[in-house]
Design a protein around this motif. Structure first.
Motif, short mmCIF file in Angstrom:
data_model
loop_
_atom_site.label_atom_id
_atom_site.label_comp_id
_atom_site.label_asym_id
_atom_site.label_seq_id
_atom_site.Cartn_x
_atom_site.Cartn_y
_atom_site.Cartn_z
N ALA A 23 0.91 -1.19 0.07
CA ALA A 23 0.02 -0.16 -0.06
C ALA A 23 0.66 1.27 -0.06
O ALA A 23 2.15 1.17 0.42
N PRO A 24 0.41 2.22 -0.44
CA PRO A 24 1.02 3.61 -0.51
C PRO A 24 1.49 4.07 1.11
O PRO A 24 0.80 3.72 1.90
N GLY A 25 2.92 4.33 1.16
CA GLY A 25 3.29 4.77 2.30
C GLY A 25 3.80 3.59 3.17
O GLY A 25 4.49 3.92 4.22
N THR A 26 3.76 2.58 2.85
CA THR A 26 4.32 1.52 3.56
C THR A 26 5.68 1.04 2.82
O THR A 26 6.00 1.00 1.69
N PRO A 27 6.74 0.40 3.85
CA PRO A 27 7.86 0.10 3.41
C PRO A 27 7.89 -1.06 2.70
O PRO A 27 7.05 -2.13 2.77
N LEU A 28 8.95 -1.27 1.48
CA LEU A 28 9.07 -2.37 0.82
C LEU A 28 10.07 -3.09 1.75
O LEU A 28 10.80 -2.78 2.45
N PRO A 29 10.09 -4.48 1.34
CA PRO A 29 11.25 -5.29 1.98
C PRO A 29 12.71 -4.54 1.68
O PRO A 29 12.96 -3.90 0.61
N SER A 30 13.41 -4.73 2.73
CA SER A 30 14.77 -4.00 2.88
C SER A 30 15.62 -4.45 1.60
O SER A 30 15.45 -5.61 1.14
N PRO A 31 16.71 -3.77 1.26
CA PRO A 31 17.61 -4.45 0.16
C PRO A 31 18.04 -5.74 0.78
O PRO A 31 18.42 -6.73 -0.09
N GLY A 55 8.95 6.83 -10.01
CA GLY A 55 7.94 7.46 -8.98
C GLY A 55 7.14 6.31 -8.60
O GLY A 55 5.93 6.52 -7.88
N TRP A 56 7.62 4.92 -8.46
CA TRP A 56 6.76 3.82 -7.73
C TRP A 56 7.03 3.99 -6.61
O TRP A 56 6.16 3.68 -5.45
N VAL A 57 8.32 4.32 -6.07
CA VAL A 57 8.80 4.14 -4.55
C VAL A 57 9.66 5.42 -4.11
O VAL A 57 9.86 6.13 -5.17
N GLN A 58 9.70 5.66 -3.10
CA GLN A 58 10.69 6.98 -2.55
C GLN A 58 11.49 6.37 -1.29
O GLN A 58 11.04 5.56 -0.86
N ILE A 59 12.46 7.15 -1.15
CA ILE A 59 13.22 6.76 0.03
C ILE A 59 12.53 7.60 1.23
O ILE A 59 12.00 8.67 1.19
N GLY A 60 12.39 6.58 2.33
CA GLY A 60 11.60 6.92 3.46
C GLY A 60 12.26 8.06 4.20
O GLY A 60 13.51 8.20 4.17
N THR A 61 11.70 8.64 5.01
CA THR A 61 12.12 9.81 5.83
C THR A 61 13.36 9.21 6.96
O THR A 61 14.34 9.84 6.96
N TYR A 62 13.33 7.94 7.16
CA TYR A 62 14.37 7.46 8.15
C TYR A 62 15.06 6.46 7.51
O TYR A 62 15.76 5.59 7.91
N GLY A 63 15.05 6.51 6.01
CA GLY A 63 15.65 5.32 5.23
C GLY A 63 14.94 4.38 4.82
O GLY A 63 13.74 4.27 4.91
N GLY A 64 15.36 3.38 4.04
CA GLY A 64 14.67 2.29 3.37
C GLY A 64 13.74 2.90 2.30
O GLY A 64 13.83 4.06 1.98
N VAL A 66 9.84 3.14 0.71
CA VAL A 66 8.49 2.99 0.96
C VAL A 66 7.53 3.14 -0.57
O VAL A 66 8.31 3.97 -1.36
N VAL A 67 6.39 2.67 -0.76
CA VAL A 67 5.84 3.01 -1.89
C VAL A 67 5.14 4.31 -1.63
O VAL A 67 4.95 5.03 -0.81
N ALA A 68 5.42 5.10 -2.92
CA ALA A 68 5.31 6.58 -3.07
C ALA A 68 3.77 6.92 -2.77
O ALA A 68 2.89 6.23 -3.19
N ASP A 69 3.62 7.59 -1.72
CA ASP A 69 2.23 8.07 -1.27
C ASP A 69 1.78 9.34 -1.66
O ASP A 69 0.60 9.69 -1.36
N ASP A 70 2.66 10.30 -2.04
CA ASP A 70 2.32 11.64 -2.50
C ASP A 70 1.43 11.48 -3.84
O ASP A 70 0.88 12.68 -4.18
N GLN A 71 1.56 10.28 -4.47
CA GLN A 71 0.67 10.32 -5.60
C GLN A 71 -0.41 9.37 -5.60
O GLN A 71 -0.93 9.08 -6.49
N ALA A 72 -0.41 8.84 -4.41
CA ALA A 72 -1.43 7.73 -4.13
C ALA A 72 -2.64 7.90 -4.89
O ALA A 72 -3.34 6.93 -5.49
N GLY A 73 -3.43 9.16 -4.57
CA GLY A 73 -4.64 9.18 -5.40
C GLY A 73 -4.43 9.83 -6.98
O GLY A 73 -5.48 10.17 -7.25
N GLU A 74 -3.24 10.14 -7.08
CA GLU A 74 -3.17 10.79 -8.56
C GLU A 74 -2.50 9.75 -9.82
O GLU A 74 -2.55 10.06 -10.86
N ILE A 75 -2.22 8.54 -9.16
CA ILE A 75 -1.95 7.60 -10.03
C ILE A 75 -2.66 7.20 -11.19
O ILE A 75 -3.69 6.72 -10.68
#
Length: 93
Positions: A23-31, A55-64, A66-75
């Motif tokens: 889901a948008p905003g959730t972390p992906l599995p780590s590298p 634009g599928w994912v972004q680097i999280g605030t604390y690293g790692g 996450v699924v891009a959530d700033d586009q969640a409603g606009e994709i």
């Protein structure tokens, strides 16, 4: 015809995002987790870089990652699917 490992991994992750498994905003599995699942370090690095660039994912605030959530409603999923299909066609030659 073979596909590069990083394209296969990126396509797999993008498909899982599109299908709602991440889901948008959730972390992906780590590298490290992706490497433990059998992917090479280089494939993981390149796949994640491509997913960020697309634009599928972004680097999280604390690293790692996450699924891009700033586009969640606009994709536009139809357009995203066309882009993935075009990418796959280019890979196939």
């Amino acid at each position: 015809m073979s596909f590069s490992p990083h394209h296969l991994l990126a396509d797999e992750i993008a498909a899982r995002i599109q299908a709602g498994h991440h889901a948008p905003g959730t972390p992906l599995p780590s590298p490290a987790d992706l490497e433990q699942a059998g992917h090479s370090r280089e494939a993981v690095r390149q796949a994640l870089r491509w997913l960020v660039e697309q634009g599928w994912v972004q680097i999280g605030t604390y690293g790692g990652y996450v699924v891009a959530d700033d586009q969640a409603g606009e994709i536009n999923w139809d357009e995203m699917n066309r882009q993935v299909e075009a990418h796959l066609r280019r890979l196939r030659g």
